[in-house]
Design an enzyme around this catalytic site. Structure first.
Site, PDB file in Angstrom:
ATOM      1  N   HIS A  83       0.822  -1.222   0.000  1.00 56.74           N
ATOM      2  CA  HIS A  83       0.000   0.000   0.000  1.00 56.74           C
ATOM      3  C   HIS A  83       0.848   1.260   0.000  1.00 56.74           C
ATOM      4  CE1 HIS A  83       0.496  -0.130   4.495  1.00 56.74           C
ATOM      5  NE2 HIS A  83       0.438   1.182   4.357  1.00 56.74           N
ATOM      6  N   ASP A 122       0.438  -7.661   1.865  1.00 59.59           N
ATOM      7  CA  ASP A 122       0.764  -6.233   1.830  1.00 59.59           C
ATOM      8  C   ASP A 122       2.277  -6.062   1.851  1.00 59.59           C
ATOM      9  OD1 ASP A 122       0.578  -3.520   1.800  1.00 59.59           O
ATOM     10  OD2 ASP A 122      -0.276  -3.315   3.807  1.00 59.59           O
ATOM     11  N   SER A 198       4.791   2.295   8.129  1.00 62.61           N
ATOM     12  CA  SER A 198       4.500   1.209   7.190  1.00 62.61           C
ATOM     13  C   SER A 198       5.791   0.659   6.604  1.00 62.61           C
ATOM     14  CB  SER A 198       3.621   1.718   6.053  1.00 62.61           C
ATOM     15  OG  SER A 198       2.361   2.109   6.489  1.00 62.61           O
TER      16      SER A 198
END
Length: 282
Positions: A83, A122, A198
Site C-alpha cells: 500500500h 501487503d 508502514s
C-alpha cells in the site's frame, strides 16, 4: 469501537506508546551502554533501516519506511508494504520513489520490482542501484511468544524511531505432517507504531535478526469535549500491531521469482546488517 487501520492513514500517530529512542538520520547513533541488549540490537540493525518518499510535482506526497535486506550484484533490495507504493489517482504524472539511507546521505531512486495484493500480501520489494547496509531475512521459525523485539520506522516521515515490545501472538500455517517445521503466517506485537512506519523492520533481541515487517495496527478512538468543541484522536492499541513474519515474506519472494534474495540456508544464522560502501547519490 476499535478498528483496524493501515498505516497510510493518520490515526493514532500523535501518541506512540513504547517509544524509547528517537534517532535522527542526520545525527547518527552513539555507542550503546554495555549490558543493554535492546540498544546493542538497535546499533546492529539501524544502518539497514531506510525512509521512503514518493515525490510528485516537486512535493513529497507520501512517506513511509523500509528495510534493506539483500544485495544482488551492485544493487540493494528493500522491503516495504504494497500500500506504500500503490499510486494515487490525484498524483501528477512522473511520481518518483526515493529511498533515504539511515546515515543521512542523499536519497537514491528506487524501482518497484514486486508488489503483493492488499490485504492478503501487503508486501513490496524495491530495487536501488546502490550498495546499502542490509539485514538479511531471518529463518522461518526464529520467534516465540514473549520474545523481545524492536521495530524501526519513520513516523510522519521524520527521523527513524525505535519502539520496543514482545511477540504477543503467533498464528502458524497448517503443517502437512507432524514432522514438518512450524512456519508463522501472521504475528502481532505490543510495540506501538504510528503513521509513517508502514514497512518498518521488526528485529529480535538480542540477535538482531529481521523476523518480520510491519503491516498495520489497530486503534481506538478517544474523544474529548462536547458539541462544537469536541475533538478526537486514535490511540494505538497494545498488542495490536500486525507483522508479516519471515516465512510469509519468503513465500512472497519465491512467488515473485525473487527467492534468491532470501534463501533459507543463508539466513538461519544471519546476524545484523552487512556493511557496504556509501550509497550512490542522485
Amino acid at each position: 469501537m476499535p478498528r483496524y487501520r493501515l498505516l497510510s492513514s493518520l490515526g493514532g500517530a500523535a501518541l506512540v506508546a513504547g517509544l524509547f529512542l528517537l534517532a535522527s538520520p542526520l545525527l547518527g547513533l552513539s555507542s550503546p551502554r554495555a549490558g543493554n541488549p535492546r540498544a546493542e540490537t538497535v546499533h546492529k540493525v539501524f544502518p539497514s533501516a531506510v525512509r521512503l518518499q514518493i515525490v510528485a510535482g516537486g512535493n513529497v506526497v507520501r512517506s513511509a519506511s523500509g528495510i534493506a535486506f539483500a544485495h544482488d550484484g551492485g544493487r540493494t533490495y528493500v522491503l516495504t508494504n504494497a500500500h506504500v507504493v500503490e499510486p494515487a489517482r490525484e498524483w501528477p504524472e512522473g511520481a518518483e520513489l526515493r529511498v533515504l539511507p539511515s546515515d543521512g546521505s542523499a536519497g537514491v531512486a528506487a524501482t518497484v520490482v514486486a508488489r503483493g495484493r492488499v490485504p492478503e500480501a501487503d508486501l513490496a520489494v524495491l530495487e536501488v542501484a546502490a550498495k546499502l547496509p542490509v539485514t538479511p531475512l531471518a529463518g522461518d521459525d526464529l520467534l516465540e511468544l514473549g520474545d523481545d523485539l524492536v521495530v524501526i520506522g519513520a513516523p510522519f516521515g521524520k527521523g527513524l524511531s525505535v519502539a520496543a515490545g514482545i511477540v504477543s501472538q503467533v498464528e502458524y500455517e497448517l503443517a502437512e505432517n507432524a514432522a514438518a517445521p512450524r512456519r508463522a503466517r501472521a504475528l502481532k506485537t505490543d510495540a506501538a507504531i504510528g503513521y509513517g512506519s508502514s514497512g518498518g523492520g521488526v528485529f529480535d533481541v538480542p540477535g538482531g535478526h529481521l523476523i518480520g515487517l510491519v503491516e498495520g495496527y489497530r486503534t481506538a478512538r478517544v474523544a474529548f469535549g462536547k458539541d462544537e468543541e469536541q475533538y478526537a484522536f486514535d490511540v494505538p492499541m497494545p498488542g495490536e500491531t500486525f507483522v508479516a513474519p519471515a516465512a510469509k515474506i519468503r513465500r512472497f519472494l519465491v512467488e515473485k521469482g525473487l527467492g534468491r534474495l532470501a534463501p533459507p540456508e543463508a539466513v538461519a544464522g544471519a546476524q545484523g546488517p552487512v556493511a557496504t560502501p556509501a550509497a550512490k547519490q542522485f
